[in-house]
Design an enzyme around this catalytic site. Structure first.
Site, PDB file in Angstrom:
ATOM      1  N   TYR A   1      43.016  43.996  44.001  1.00 50.93           N
ATOM      2  CA  TYR A   1      41.906  44.479  44.815  1.00 50.93           C
ATOM      3  C   TYR A   1      40.824  43.421  44.956  1.00 50.93           C
ATOM      4  O   TYR A   1      40.836  42.403  44.247  1.00 50.93           O
ATOM      5  CB  TYR A   1      41.333  45.782  44.238  1.00 50.93           C
ATOM      6  CG  TYR A   1      40.463  45.639  43.006  1.00 50.93           C
ATOM      7  CD1 TYR A   1      41.009  45.350  41.765  1.00 50.93           C
ATOM      8  CD2 TYR A   1      39.081  45.793  43.092  1.00 50.93           C
ATOM      9  CE1 TYR A   1      40.201  45.230  40.645  1.00 50.93           C
ATOM     10  CE2 TYR A   1      38.264  45.683  41.975  1.00 50.93           C
ATOM     11  CZ  TYR A   1      38.827  45.398  40.753  1.00 50.93           C
ATOM     12  OH  TYR A   1      38.025  45.266  39.649  1.00 50.93           O
TER      13      TYR A   1
ATOM     14  N   LYS B   1      43.050  39.792  39.721  1.00 50.32           N
ATOM     15  CA  LYS B   1      42.203  40.981  39.905  1.00 50.32           C
ATOM     16  C   LYS B   1      43.074  42.208  40.187  1.00 50.32           C
ATOM     17  O   LYS B   1      43.282  42.583  41.343  1.00 50.32           O
ATOM     18  CB  LYS B   1      41.193  40.727  41.041  1.00 50.32           C
ATOM     19  CG  LYS B   1      40.004  41.664  41.033  1.00 50.32           C
ATOM     20  CD  LYS B   1      38.902  41.129  41.915  1.00 50.32           C
ATOM     21  CE  LYS B   1      37.807  42.148  42.184  1.00 50.32           C
ATOM     22  NZ  LYS B   1      37.020  42.526  41.022  1.00 50.32           N
TER      23      LYS B   1
ATOM     24  N   GLU C   1      33.754  38.288  29.000  1.00 53.77           N
ATOM     25  CA  GLU C   1      32.992  38.634  30.216  1.00 53.77           C
ATOM     26  C   GLU C   1      32.530  40.072  30.096  1.00 53.77           C
ATOM     27  O   GLU C   1      32.801  40.734  29.094  1.00 53.77           O
ATOM     28  CB  GLU C   1      33.857  38.435  31.464  1.00 53.77           C
ATOM     29  CG  GLU C   1      35.106  39.278  31.476  1.00 53.77           C
ATOM     30  CD  GLU C   1      36.050  38.959  32.642  1.00 53.77           C
ATOM     31  OE1 GLU C   1      35.588  38.518  33.704  1.00 53.77           O
ATOM     32  OE2 GLU C   1      37.267  39.178  32.469  1.00 53.77           O
TER      33      GLU C   1
ATOM     34  N   LEU D   1      37.984  36.818  34.756  1.00 55.48           N
ATOM     35  CA  LEU D   1      38.136  36.781  36.204  1.00 55.48           C
ATOM     36  C   LEU D   1      37.281  35.636  36.753  1.00 55.48           C
ATOM     37  O   LEU D   1      36.157  35.415  36.292  1.00 55.48           O
ATOM     38  CB  LEU D   1      37.664  38.111  36.823  1.00 55.48           C
ATOM     39  CG  LEU D   1      37.946  38.184  38.321  1.00 55.48           C
ATOM     40  CD1 LEU D   1      39.438  38.408  38.579  1.00 55.48           C
ATOM     41  CD2 LEU D   1      37.141  39.280  38.982  1.00 55.48           C
TER      42      LEU D   1
HETATM   43  N1  PLP Z   1      34.783  39.952  35.787  1.00 55.32           N
HETATM   44  C1  PLP Z   1      35.383  41.150  35.968  1.00 55.32           C
HETATM   45  C2  PLP Z   1      36.239  41.695  34.886  1.00 55.32           C
HETATM   46  C3  PLP Z   1      35.199  41.861  37.160  1.00 55.32           C
HETATM   47  O1  PLP Z   1      35.806  43.054  37.328  1.00 55.32           O
HETATM   48  C4  PLP Z   1      34.353  41.323  38.154  1.00 55.32           C
HETATM   49  C5  PLP Z   1      34.140  42.043  39.416  1.00 55.32           C
HETATM   50  O2  PLP Z   1      34.671  43.099  39.657  1.00 55.32           O
HETATM   51  C6  PLP Z   1      33.733  40.085  37.919  1.00 55.32           C
HETATM   52  C7  PLP Z   1      33.981  39.420  36.730  1.00 55.32           C
HETATM   53  C8  PLP Z   1      32.813  39.473  38.941  1.00 55.32           C
HETATM   54  O3  PLP Z   1      33.544  38.964  40.034  1.00 55.32           O
HETATM   55  P1  PLP Z   1      32.892  38.818  41.478  1.00 55.32           P
HETATM   56  O4  PLP Z   1      31.669  37.972  41.298  1.00 55.32           O
HETATM   57  O5  PLP Z   1      33.920  38.127  42.264  1.00 55.32           O
HETATM   58  O6  PLP Z   1      32.567  40.191  41.942  1.00 55.32           O
END
Ligand code: PLP
Length: 286
Positions: free
Chosen positions: A33, A150, A182, A206
């Site tokens: 996603y 993701k 994170e 991520l």
């Molecule tokens: N880390 C995780 C586990 C996430 O689920 C997300 C966003 O959903 C992020 C980091 C941040 O990613 P982004 O800046 O691309 O939204």
């Protein structure tokens, strides 16, 4: 106004949208996603989200049922049909409906992937949590080892968010082998003596699209950045802490496991980065 969503080629009122019970996204979380934020009716960093989506698909040998140009068109159609000014768009691509619940993946030549998109209206430029900062708890990181992809396997992050709520906090930060990986749905940072510290990219986290933009803006503003792991104790003793995500931009964190961070108020670095982000990102919005 009833929300219009997109399901496998059709734009439908949300109440009429249906997917197969055999879809592997539903049965096995065999799906990836993206969430792209919308500001002034335009998509922020769509190119970044599409690049990560293609990487997620390719790491799992999945094939998108639509081209990336079609995907942009679907996003635009949904913004228009739902008159969306501020908020975001959720997009999910699944491996489709195979034979009942076979653990073996179906051949993508024979089974087409499923695709669902929906908009959500939300105030993302300003809200109480930005003005006041949020409290977080730490929790052991028990997710699988490919967090760089993701996927929709979000049960553990959901469990972590529930634990945070029970503890009177808003978010949870994951910890593995003594170091913060994170947040439950964001990348996390601390600031000490003017240096921004955030974990380096690997399969452990991520690769946040907002993280990439924020680090670029930090470098352009001559801020010092160190990409390395840090502990909860180091975060508690930091001058400030914050988290980044597509719809949260940079979100100040003022308490970690009951310990006040810095002054207990949102810090100047996250505030400045947020201002720059909101000023700069619309310039490349689609
Ligand atoms: N880390 C995780 C586990 C996430 O689920 C997300 C966003 O959903 C992020 C980091 C941040 O990613 P982004 O800046 O691309 O939204």
């Amino acid at each position: 106004m009833t929300r219009t969503v997109y399901v496998n080629g059709d734009y439908l009122p949300e109440t009429e949208a249906k997917v197969s019970i055999f879809d592997r996204g539903f049965l096995m979380a065999d799906a990836v996603y993206e969430v792209t934020s919308v500001l002034g009716g335009k998509l922020l960093d769509f190119q970044g989200h599409v690049a990560r989506l293609q990487r997620s698909l390719s790491e799992l040998q999945m094939v998108s049922p639509v081209t990336m140009d079609e995907l942009l068109e679907i996003h635009h159609q949904l913004i228009e049909k739902n008159d969306l000014d501020e908020g975001g768009i959720y997009l999910q691509i699944t491996r489709g409906a195979g034979a009942d619940r076979d653990f073996l993946w179906p051949d993508p030549e024979e089974v087409q992937g499923g695709i669902v998109l929906f908009t959500f209206a939300k105030k993302i430029t300003a809200n109480k949590s930005i003005d006041e900062g949020i409290k977080v708890i730490s929790i052991e990181d028990l997710r699988w080892g490919r967090r760089d992809i993701k996927t929709t396997q979000l049960l553990y992050p959901s469990f972590a968010k529930m634990q945070a709520k029970k503890a009177g906090a808003t978010d949870a930060w994951f910890v593995e082998d003594g170091y913060v990986t994170e947040g439950y749905a964001n990348n996390v940072y601390i600031v000490k003596d003017g240096v921004i510290i955030t974990r380096q990219l690997s399969n452990d986290i991520l690769h946040g699209i907002t993280r990439a933009a924020i680090l670029k803006f930090a470098a352009e503003a001559q801020m010092k950045v160190e990409e390395r792991p840090f502990t909860i104790e180091e975060a508690q003793a930091a001058d400030e802490a914050f988290a980044t995500s597509a719809t949260g931009f940079s979100q100040p964190v003022v308490e970690i496991d009951g310990v006040t961070v810095g002054t207990g108020k949102p810090g100047p670095v996250s505030k400045r980065l947020r201002e720059i982000y909101i000023e700069e990102m619309p310039k490349t919005a689609l």
